[in-house]
Design a protein around this motif. Structure first.
Motif, PDB file in Angstrom:
ATOM      1  N   VAL A 147      94.338  72.869  69.446  1.00  0.00           N
ATOM      2  CA  VAL A 147      95.257  72.080  68.622  1.00  0.00           C
ATOM      3  C   VAL A 147      96.165  71.335  69.603  1.00  0.00           C
ATOM      4  CG1 VAL A 147      96.988  72.142  66.797  1.00  0.00           C
ATOM      5  CG2 VAL A 147      95.247  73.936  66.891  1.00  0.00           C
ATOM      6  N   ASP A 148      96.170  70.022  69.520  1.00  0.00           N
ATOM      7  CA  ASP A 148      96.829  69.268  70.588  1.00  0.00           C
ATOM      8  C   ASP A 148      98.231  68.811  70.206  1.00  0.00           C
ATOM      9  OD1 ASP A 148      97.251  68.123  72.982  1.00  0.00           O
ATOM     10  OD2 ASP A 148      96.085  66.314  72.572  1.00  0.00           O
ATOM     11  N   SER A 149      99.206  69.372  70.903  1.00  0.00           N
ATOM     12  CA  SER A 149     100.576  68.882  70.804  1.00  0.00           C
ATOM     13  C   SER A 149     101.154  68.868  72.208  1.00  0.00           C
ATOM     14  CB  SER A 149     101.420  69.808  69.932  1.00  0.00           C
ATOM     15  OG  SER A 149     102.805  69.587  70.190  1.00  0.00           O
ATOM     16  N   PRO A 150     101.882  67.806  72.573  1.00  0.00           N
ATOM     17  CA  PRO A 150     102.492  67.776  73.910  1.00  0.00           C
ATOM     18  C   PRO A 150     103.561  68.860  74.078  1.00  0.00           C
ATOM     19  CG  PRO A 150     103.264  65.926  72.564  1.00  0.00           C
ATOM     20  CD  PRO A 150     102.158  66.588  71.795  1.00  0.00           C
ATOM     21  N   THR A 151     103.995  69.486  72.985  1.00  0.00           N
ATOM     22  CA  THR A 151     105.053  70.500  73.091  1.00  0.00           C
ATOM     23  C   THR A 151     104.492  71.886  73.390  1.00  0.00           C
ATOM     24  OG1 THR A 151     105.005  71.040  70.729  1.00  0.00           O
ATOM     25  CG2 THR A 151     106.476  69.251  71.406  1.00  0.00           C
ATOM     26  N   PHE A 152     103.177  72.074  73.324  1.00  0.00           N
ATOM     27  CA  PHE A 152     102.599  73.422  73.443  1.00  0.00           C
ATOM     28  C   PHE A 152     102.431  73.841  74.909  1.00  0.00           C
ATOM     29  CE2 PHE A 152     100.072  73.165  69.163  1.00  0.00           C
ATOM     30  CZ  PHE A 152     101.270  73.136  68.489  1.00  0.00           C
ATOM     31  N   LEU A 153     102.969  74.998  75.244  1.00  0.00           N
ATOM     32  CA  LEU A 153     102.852  75.507  76.622  1.00  0.00           C
ATOM     33  C   LEU A 153     101.807  76.619  76.746  1.00  0.00           C
ATOM     34  CD1 LEU A 153     106.652  75.788  77.535  1.00  0.00           C
ATOM     35  CD2 LEU A 153     105.091  73.847  77.865  1.00  0.00           C
ATOM     36  N   GLY A 154     101.426  77.192  75.627  1.00  0.00           N
ATOM     37  CA  GLY A 154     100.461  78.294  75.638  1.00  0.00           C
ATOM     38  C   GLY A 154     100.602  79.060  74.339  1.00  0.00           C
ATOM     39  N   GLY A 155      99.724  80.044  74.146  1.00  0.00           N
ATOM     40  CA  GLY A 155      99.833  80.781  72.894  1.00  0.00           C
ATOM     41  C   GLY A 155      98.971  82.026  72.885  1.00  0.00           C
ATOM     42  N   VAL A 156      99.074  82.792  71.817  1.00  0.00           N
ATOM     43  CA  VAL A 156      98.151  83.914  71.608  1.00  0.00           C
ATOM     44  C   VAL A 156      97.553  83.784  70.214  1.00  0.00           C
ATOM     45  CG1 VAL A 156      99.266  85.539  73.197  1.00  0.00           C
ATOM     46  CG2 VAL A 156      99.970  85.486  70.823  1.00  0.00           C
ATOM     47  N   TRP A 157      96.257  84.033  70.164  1.00  0.00           N
ATOM     48  CA  TRP A 157      95.481  83.826  68.940  1.00  0.00           C
ATOM     49  C   TRP A 157      95.042  85.184  68.394  1.00  0.00           C
ATOM     50  CZ3 TRP A 157      90.366  80.455  69.032  1.00  0.00           C
ATOM     51  CH2 TRP A 157      89.864  80.339  67.730  1.00  0.00           C
TER      52      TRP A 157
END
Ligand SMILES: Cc1cc2nc3c(=O)[nH]c(=O)nc-3n(C[C@H](O)[C@H](O)[C@H](O)COP(=O)(O)OP(=O)(O)OC[C@H]3O[C@@H](n4cnc5c(N)ncnc54)[C@H](O)[C@@H]3O)c2cc1C
Length: 464
Positions: free
Chosen positions: A172-182
Motif C-alpha cells: 500500500v503506497d503512501s509517502p508517510t509509511f515508514l514500516g509496519g506489521v501485518w
C-alpha cells in the motif's frame, strides 16, 4: 485542492446504512408476551446472543427487542474491522492479563473463525474478506514500538509479518509509511450493516421473535423471572440478556463503567482503476496507523476508501445524542490527513461523513456480569473493537445465565471489572487531560508525561 472542498457533497449519514438491502423495520411489540430469554438490543451483541441461544437450545423461546432499528447504531456504522483480539489488541492484553493472554488469543481466534463459519452456514453475504490488518508506523518511534509488539507476539507463539518501508509501500503506497506489521490471520474486513442485517435474518430463521421500535424502559423482578416494560407492552422472561452497549444500562450500577466517545469516518467515491493502481493495495488489507490519535482505513467492495478515527470526542455529561454524529471540524481534519497520506488521490471526493458513539471503558475491553440473582446478564465496554468480540460477549452472557463454568467464565478477564469513571466534572477534566497528553506524546516521539504514566500504573486509560 483545498481538502475541505472534497467534503462539499458528502452526505451526513453512514455509507453502510444507505444500502438498498436495508430491511424494513419489524413491527413494535403491542401487548404482553412471555419467553424464556429476552434479549435487549439489536446490535451485534443482542443478535449474536439470540442466535447462539437458539443454536444451543432450539426449543428455547427467544424474544429480541430493539429500541430503534436493528443495526442502526455502532453495529451499522463502524469501520468493519472484525478482529480476533478480545483485549483491544495484543499490547493492551499483555499489560492487563499477561498470564492468560495466550488462552485469550486462542479463544479470540476461535471466535473469529466461528463468525466466518456462521456467515457460511446461514449464507450471509456481508462482504467478508479475511485480508488481515497492517499496523503502520508514520514516525520512527512507532516503528520501534511495532517491532517490540511483534517480538512479544512471537514470544507467545503467534506470528506477525514485519514489513520495512519498501515492503509496506509495495503493498500500500503512501509517502508517510515508514514500516509496519501485518497480522494476516487475525482480522477480516466486513460490511458492518450487512453483518447485522444478516444476523437478524438468521435469528428470524431460527424462530427468534424480533420487535423493533420497542425500547425496554424498565426492568423488575417478577415471580422467578423478570418483567420488562416497553412503550406498548410488557415482556415476562425467565432470563434477560442486555446488549445495550453505550446506551444507559437498565442495570443502573453499570452506567459509570462506560462513557460514549464519538468516533468519525469518511467514505470516498469509488476509485478509478488508475487511482487504485497508484496505491496498489491488491491485498485489500485493513490499515491503521500507530499514533495515539490513530486513523483506520480500508477498501469497500466497490473500491471506495473508508478513512476514520483520529479525533475521539467525549461530550461533557456523557450523553448519546444524534446531533453529535456530525462534526464538521473533525471531518475537515480527517480530509486533510487523508490527502497527506495519499497525495496521489488529489481530486477524489468524499460521498459520506458520519460519526457514532463508542462504548469506552477504562480497560478498553469488554466486561461482563449478572444482576438480579443471575437472572439478568450484561456485556459492555468493547471500546472500538467490538465487531468480533461481541460474539464472544454473547457466549459469555449465555454461560453466565446458565450458571455454567466454561473456558470463558474461568478467565480473569471475564471475572474482573474495569474501574468506573468518576462523576462529572472530574470525569470530563480527566478525559480532556488524557487526550491532551496523548496528543502531546504523538508530537513528542511517543514520550508519555507524568499524567499518562500515572494512569498506566493504575491500569486506567482512555481510547476509542
Ligand atoms: C464510528 C465507529 C467505528 C467503529 N469501528 C470499529 C471497527 O472497525 N472494528 C471494531 O471491532 N469495532 C468498531 N467499532 C465498535 C463496534 O461497532 C461496537 O463495539 C459494536 O458494534 C457494539 O455492538 P453492540 O451490539 O454492543 O452495540 P450497538 O450496535 O450500539 O447496539 C446496541 C443496540 O441496543 C439498542 N438499545 C439500547 N438500549 C435499549 C433499550 N433500553 N431497549 C431496546 N433497545 C436498546 C440500541 O438502539 C442499539 O441498536 C466502531 C464504532 C463506531 C461508532
Amino acid at each position: 485542492m483545498d481538502s475541505a472542498r472534497a467534503l462539499s457533497d458528502a452526505r451526513p449519514t453512514p455509507f453502510w446504512l444507505e444500502d438498498p438491502g436495508r430491511p424494513e423495520a419489524l413491527p413494535a411489540l403491542v401487548g404482553d408476551t412471555t419467553c424464556d430469554l429476552l434479549v435487549v438490543g439489536g446490535g451485534y451483541s443482542g443478535l449474536w446472543t439470540a442466535l447462539i441461544a437458539k443454536e444451543r437450545d432450539p426449543s428455547l423461546d427467544v424474544v429480541l427487542v430493539e429500541g430503534n432499528e436493528v443495526g442502526w447504531a455502532a453495529s451499522g456504522r463502524n469501520g468493519g474491522f472484525c478482529a480476533a483480539s478480545l483485549t483491544h489488541g495484543f499490547g493492551n492484553g499483555l499489560q492487563r492479563w499477561p498470564g492468560e493472554l495466550a488462552e485469550l488469543e486462542r479463544q479470540g481466534a476461535a471466535n473469529l473463525q466461528a463468525i466466518e463459519d456462521t456467515l457460511k452456514r446461514y449464507g450471509i453475504d456481508a462482504e467478508w474478506e479475511r485480508t488481515g490488518e497492517i499496523d503502520v508506523a508514520t514516525q520512527p518511534h512507532q516503528l520501534a514500538e511495532l517491532h517490540e509488539i511483534a517480538e512479544a507476539v512471537a514470544a507467545h507463539g503467534l506470528e506477525l509479518t514485519v514489513l520495512d518501508a519498501d515492503a509496506l509501500r509495495a503493498e500500500v503506497d503512501s509517502p508517510t509509511f515508514l514500516g509496519g506489521v501485518w497480522d494476516k490471520e487475525g482480522v477480516a474486513m466486513v460490511h458492518p450493516a450487512k453483518l447485522a442485517w444478516g444476523l437478524k435474518q438468521a435469528c428470524l430463521g431460527q424462530g427468534v421473535r424480533i420487535f423493533e421500535r420497542t425500547k425496554a424502559t424498565a426492568l423488575a423482578e417478577h415471580g422467578g423471572g423478570m418483567a420488562v416494560r416497553t412503550p406498548y407492552g410488557r415482556v415476562f422472561a425467565r432470563r434477560v440478556a442486555l446488549g445495550t452497549n453505550v446506551f444507559p444500562s437498565l442495570v443502573k450500577r453499570v452506567r459509570p463503567f462506560v462513557v460514549p466517545v464519538y468516533d468519525y469516518a469518511l467514505m470516498t467515491e469509488p476509485l478509478s482503476a488508475e487511482q487504485l493502481a497508484s496505491i496498489g493495495w491488491r491485498g485489500r488489507q485493513g490499515l491503521g496507523d500507530s499514533a495515539n490519535k490513530f486513523h483506520y482505513f480500508r477498501l469497500s467492495a466497490d473500491n471506495r476508501i473508508l478513512w476514520g478515527g483520529y479525533d475521539a470526542v467525549y461530550p461533557y455529561g456523557g450523553k448519546v445524542r444524534e446531533e453529535y454524529d456530525q462534526r464538521p471540524e473533525t471531518f475537515r481534519t480527517l480530509s486533510a490527513n487523508f490527502f497527506r497520506c495519499f497525495p496521489q488521490l488529489e481530486g477524489l471526493r468524499f460521498t459520506h461523513a458520519w460519526g457514532g458513539a463508542i462504548d469506552t471503558c477504562t480497560r478498553f475491553s469488554a466486561f461482563f456480569d449478572t444482576a438480579y440473582q443471575g437472572r439478568v446478564a450484561y456485556a459492555a465496554g468493547y471500546t472500538g473493537l467490538g465487531v468480533g468480540a461481541t460474539r464472544y460477549g454473547a457466549e459469555v452472557m449465555l454461560d453466565l445465565l446458565a450458571g455454567e463454568r466454561t473456558e470463558r467464565t474461568s478467565l480473569e478477564m471475564v471475572r474482573s471489572k474495569p474501574l468506573p469513571f468518576p462523576p462529572e466534572p472530574v470525569r470530563w477534566a480527566g478525559i480532556e487531560m488524557t487526550k491532551w497528553s496523548l496528543d502531546r506524546a504523538d508530537r513528542n516521539g511517543g514520550r508519555r508525561n507524568l499524567w499518562l504514566r500515572t494512569l498506566d500504573r493504575l491500569g486506567l486509560g482512555f481510547d476509542s
